[in-house]
Design a protein around this motif. Structure first.
Motif, mmCIF file in Angstrom:
data_model
loop_
_atom_site.group_PDB
_atom_site.id
_atom_site.type_symbol
_atom_site.label_atom_id
_atom_site.label_comp_id
_atom_site.label_asym_id
_atom_site.label_seq_id
_atom_site.Cartn_x
_atom_site.Cartn_y
_atom_site.Cartn_z
ATOM 1 N N VAL A 98 -4.342 -3.215 -10.598
ATOM 2 C CA VAL A 98 -4.306 -3.187 -12.067
ATOM 3 C C VAL A 98 -4.830 -4.510 -12.611
ATOM 4 O O VAL A 98 -5.622 -4.536 -13.556
ATOM 5 N N SER A 99 -4.432 -5.619 -11.991
ATOM 6 C CA SER A 99 -4.870 -6.933 -12.484
ATOM 7 C C SER A 99 -6.362 -7.165 -12.263
ATOM 8 O O SER A 99 -6.988 -7.888 -13.036
ATOM 9 N N THR A 100 -6.955 -6.545 -11.237
ATOM 10 C CA THR A 100 -8.389 -6.707 -10.989
ATOM 11 C C THR A 100 -9.225 -5.639 -11.690
ATOM 12 O O THR A 100 -10.446 -5.684 -11.643
ATOM 13 N N GLU A 156 12.113 5.850 -13.066
ATOM 14 C CA GLU A 156 10.926 5.541 -13.860
ATOM 15 C C GLU A 156 9.716 5.621 -12.938
ATOM 16 O O GLU A 156 9.647 4.910 -11.940
ATOM 17 N N LYS A 157 8.784 6.499 -13.262
ATOM 18 C CA LYS A 157 7.587 6.677 -12.444
ATOM 19 C C LYS A 157 6.387 6.171 -13.236
ATOM 20 O O LYS A 157 6.133 6.602 -14.348
ATOM 21 N N ILE A 158 5.659 5.242 -12.621
ATOM 22 C CA ILE A 158 4.453 4.699 -13.229
ATOM 23 C C ILE A 158 3.268 5.409 -12.585
ATOM 24 O O ILE A 158 3.071 5.323 -11.373
ATOM 25 N N TYR A 159 2.519 6.138 -13.401
ATOM 26 C CA TYR A 159 1.369 6.874 -12.908
ATOM 27 C C TYR A 159 0.119 6.021 -13.040
ATOM 28 O O TYR A 159 -0.152 5.436 -14.082
ATOM 29 N N TYR A 160 -0.655 5.936 -11.942
ATOM 30 C CA TYR A 160 -1.872 5.137 -11.886
ATOM 31 C C TYR A 160 -3.079 6.058 -11.789
ATOM 32 O O TYR A 160 -2.995 7.172 -11.287
ATOM 33 N N GLU A 161 -4.230 5.545 -12.258
ATOM 34 C CA GLU A 161 -5.511 6.220 -12.089
ATOM 35 C C GLU A 161 -6.558 5.154 -11.837
ATOM 36 O O GLU A 161 -6.301 3.959 -11.972
ATOM 37 N N LEU A 162 -7.760 5.565 -11.459
ATOM 38 C CA LEU A 162 -8.821 4.613 -11.223
ATOM 39 C C LEU A 162 -9.205 3.901 -12.511
ATOM 40 O O LEU A 162 -9.195 4.506 -13.581
ATOM 41 N N GLY A 163 -9.539 2.616 -12.407
ATOM 42 C CA GLY A 163 -9.872 1.814 -13.582
ATOM 43 C C GLY A 163 -11.326 1.907 -13.980
ATOM 44 O O GLY A 163 -12.142 2.538 -13.398
ATOM 45 N N ARG A 212 -6.306 -15.631 -0.246
ATOM 46 C CA ARG A 212 -6.582 -14.264 0.193
ATOM 47 C C ARG A 212 -7.956 -13.816 -0.262
ATOM 48 O O ARG A 212 -8.397 -14.156 -1.350
ATOM 49 N N PRO A 213 -8.624 -12.989 0.548
ATOM 50 C CA PRO A 213 -9.908 -12.439 0.113
ATOM 51 C C PRO A 213 -9.688 -11.423 -1.014
ATOM 52 O O PRO A 213 -8.617 -10.837 -1.134
ATOM 53 N N LEU A 214 -10.703 -11.231 -1.863
ATOM 54 C CA LEU A 214 -10.568 -10.324 -3.003
ATOM 55 C C LEU A 214 -10.442 -8.865 -2.578
ATOM 56 O O LEU A 214 -9.681 -8.115 -3.145
ATOM 57 N N GLY A 215 -11.214 -8.436 -1.610
ATOM 58 C CA GLY A 215 -11.189 -7.044 -1.186
ATOM 59 C C GLY A 215 -10.005 -6.735 -0.299
ATOM 60 O O GLY A 215 -9.363 -7.617 0.249
#
Length: 86
Positions: free
Chosen positions: A55-57, A79-86, A6-9
């Motif tokens: 998250v892994s990238t 269970e809610k997992i909240y994400y934000e920009l890395g 798979r391509p990265l983007g």
């Protein structure tokens, strides 16, 4: 010659990043509802995949994990997992 795999983007991850930019943080279902309203419809599985991959990238990071009580079809706890920009 192209590399196998798979391509990265990803357009989906780019769109999720745009959503998180404006939300500051959000959980998968909330992001999916906004995604479906703004872009083509995708499954929750695709949203979960791209959040985990992001998250892994390093594109996204887990801000917090909350356990919330409620009257859900699967029981009384979510269970809610909240994400934000890395």
């Amino acid at each position: 010659m192209k590399k196998p795999g798979r391509p990265l983007g990803s357009d989906v991850r780019d769109h999720i990043a745009e959503i998180l930019y404006f939300l500051k943080s959000g959980y998968a279902y909330q992001i999916a509802k906004i995604y479906d309203a703004l872009y083509r419809k995708v499954t929750m599985r695709v949203i979960y995949y791209h959040l985990k991959k992001g998250v892994s990238t390093g594109e996204f990071k887990v801000k917090e994990i909350k356990k919330e009580e409620g009257d859900y079809s699967w029981g009384g706890m979510a269970e809610k997992i909240y994400y934000e920009l890395g």
